[in-house]
Design a protein around this motif. Sequence first.
Motif, PDB file in Angstrom:
ATOM      1  N   ASN A  33      58.709-114.604   8.785  1.00  0.00           N
ATOM      2  CA  ASN A  33      59.792-114.733   7.787  1.00  0.00           C
ATOM      3  C   ASN A  33      59.305-115.972   7.079  1.00  0.00           C
ATOM      4  O   ASN A  33      59.097-117.082   7.306  1.00  0.00           O
ATOM      5  N   THR A  34      59.345-116.008   5.617  1.00  0.00           N
ATOM      6  CA  THR A  34      58.957-116.867   4.630  1.00  0.00           C
ATOM      7  C   THR A  34      60.106-117.462   3.760  1.00  0.00           C
ATOM      8  O   THR A  34      60.696-116.665   3.381  1.00  0.00           O
ATOM      9  N   GLU A  35      59.975-118.660   3.880  1.00  0.00           N
ATOM     10  CA  GLU A  35      61.075-119.561   3.133  1.00  0.00           C
ATOM     11  C   GLU A  35      60.330-120.310   2.144  1.00  0.00           C
ATOM     12  O   GLU A  35      59.439-121.048   2.466  1.00  0.00           O
ATOM     13  N   ILE A  36      60.911-120.264   0.878  1.00  0.00           N
ATOM     14  CA  ILE A  36      59.913-120.916  -0.246  1.00  0.00           C
ATOM     15  C   ILE A  36      61.245-121.643  -1.055  1.00  0.00           C
ATOM     16  O   ILE A  36      62.057-121.113  -1.599  1.00  0.00           O
TER      17      ILE A  36
ATOM     18  N   GLN B  77      47.950-115.896   9.808  1.00  0.00           N
ATOM     19  CA  GLN B  77      49.192-116.118   8.729  1.00  0.00           C
ATOM     20  C   GLN B  77      48.938-117.463   8.457  1.00  0.00           C
ATOM     21  O   GLN B  77      48.291-118.183   8.934  1.00  0.00           O
TER      22      GLN B  77
ATOM     23  N   ARG C 166      56.580-123.978   0.932  1.00  0.00           N
ATOM     24  CA  ARG C 166      56.830-122.866   1.667  1.00  0.00           C
ATOM     25  C   ARG C 166      56.537-122.782   3.058  1.00  0.00           C
ATOM     26  O   ARG C 166      55.683-123.705   3.770  1.00  0.00           O
ATOM     27  N   GLN C 167      57.258-122.119   3.774  1.00  0.00           N
ATOM     28  CA  GLN C 167      57.247-122.261   5.274  1.00  0.00           C
ATOM     29  C   GLN C 167      57.336-120.742   5.673  1.00  0.00           C
ATOM     30  O   GLN C 167      58.102-119.887   5.151  1.00  0.00           O
ATOM     31  N   THR C 168      56.454-120.458   6.711  1.00  0.00           N
ATOM     32  CA  THR C 168      56.401-119.007   7.300  1.00  0.00           C
ATOM     33  C   THR C 168      56.255-119.194   8.807  1.00  0.00           C
ATOM     34  O   THR C 168      55.496-119.792   9.422  1.00  0.00           O
TER      35      THR C 168
ATOM     36  N   LYS D  49      59.199-114.875  -4.960  1.00  0.00           N
ATOM     37  CA  LYS D  49      59.685-115.400  -3.525  1.00  0.00           C
ATOM     38  C   LYS D  49      60.339-114.527  -2.562  1.00  0.00           C
ATOM     39  O   LYS D  49      60.120-114.359  -1.428  1.00  0.00           O
TER      40      LYS D  49
ATOM     41  N   LYS E 171      52.422-112.283   5.036  1.00  0.00           N
ATOM     42  CA  LYS E 171      52.290-113.709   5.538  1.00  0.00           C
ATOM     43  C   LYS E 171      51.000-114.226   5.880  1.00  0.00           C
ATOM     44  O   LYS E 171      50.856-115.395   5.970  1.00  0.00           O
TER      45      LYS E 171
ATOM     46  N   HIS F 261      51.062-120.688   7.483  1.00  0.00           N
ATOM     47  CA  HIS F 261      52.123-121.220   7.968  1.00  0.00           C
ATOM     48  C   HIS F 261      52.806-122.016   6.891  1.00  0.00           C
ATOM     49  O   HIS F 261      53.990-122.137   7.033  1.00  0.00           O
ATOM     50  N   GLU F 262      52.040-123.036   6.244  1.00  0.00           N
ATOM     51  CA  GLU F 262      52.622-123.852   5.480  1.00  0.00           C
ATOM     52  C   GLU F 262      51.941-123.759   3.995  1.00  0.00           C
ATOM     53  O   GLU F 262      50.734-123.767   4.020  1.00  0.00           O
TER      54      GLU F 262
END
Length: 444
Positions: A149-152, A122, A142-144, A173, A181, A124-125
């Motif tokens: 689970n991904t946060e952007i 995956q 972006r962080q996964t 998003k 991922k 990661h950033e």
Amino acid sequence: MLLKYIVSNFMSIGHPIEFSMFPTSENVEERLVKRIDTKAGEWKTLRRGGFFGPNASGKTTFIKSLYFAKNFIVNGQKSGKGTGINQFRGNIEELEGKSLFQFMFYLQGDVYEYGFSLGTEQVHEEWLMVLTEKGFQPLFARQTSEEGNTEIEIESRFARKGSKERNLVEVLKESIGENQKNQLFLYKMYDNGVKRVECIIEWFQHLKIIFPKSKVQGLPLRMDKDDDFRRFILDSLKNMDTGVANISVVSDVMDFRDFIEKLNIPNEIVSQVEDMRNGILTFAGKYFIFGEGEKRQTLLVQIKFEHMLNGQIVPFNVEEESDGTRRLLDLLPILFSLSKNRQDIYFVDEIDRSLHTKLSQHLLREFLKGCEDTDSQIVFTAHDVNLINLGEFGQDEIWFVEKDGNGESHFRPFSDFEIEKGQDALRAYLNGRFGAVPLLKGEI
């Protein structure tokens, strides 16, 4: 223009290495640099960079890392798959199984930084930043997590809240799930028509990566359609004393079955061609164009080279030409592109392969002249140490590559070393003063 590139945990590259196209010397020769206007003032950036070092030191690995990063960015990944990364085989605990690819580049008056980190499964950033009067500011980040689970975070400077483009980005998003991922958000936006990132992807598309076995795609077809291109290649080959007196493109129509029998084409390739309605196959330096129809025909297109031998004109096929002439066919289109004001950045592995020192020097000298009114650059690797010539190159343009006892590649700019006026840089290099030379067992 490429300004900096950082990579870690890729093949023989372990800890992060940073390659910079910024000159370290204030009095660098003006012919070697281009001045660019940025939000932080005027910057100088180099037009060329060259890597030298022993075999298996990591020069090709550096080029391959760029090739991987470009393809990962431009072509994307299928969802639910891994990333395809080939990481350093030694165990470097602090890297935590993550590889880093980070670019700083100049595009349309702005300086961007784009980067991402990933493991085998995956991303990661991921982040995109732009230079402002206050320094680099994020456009998105972006962080996964390990669970997928991904946060952007999308910043207003990327797209105004409530705008059509921002609404589209917000939908994309939220749509990234566990199966995505392994994908870059930059590519997902581009693939879904987000205009803001088109120029970023196009910049990466303009990274041209040439390995010793790379061939110019469609060379015979291009020569057939573009007389200026064919004349440029011919004039260049004449000037380089290759013995080529003329170049022509010939074509011939042949039956599909005759084509299979004459060239002894493997069955798996025959099956692929039979499944195509139409298409192109390159084989032994020739191009075969297949058309539709019950009675399929094949158009053979190939380049013919003419030599004057014993007062007579004798035709040669491309595979009958010398390795050096064929290598020039791979590299000369670079110089032609400069004459058409193309804005490409070239990474050439073993630029000196099968070429005399004078020809390698000529190509790099002509590149410097030709790119004066463009944003083009060239970064190359070479084994020909005669190119370490401070009459032709600045110290900032030369980098040395070697491996340590753990099999990890290290990069060091020539500008780290002091050279006294009049000192023979090549002799000093061969004597081992700068490292990056083969250590033969009999010499230990």
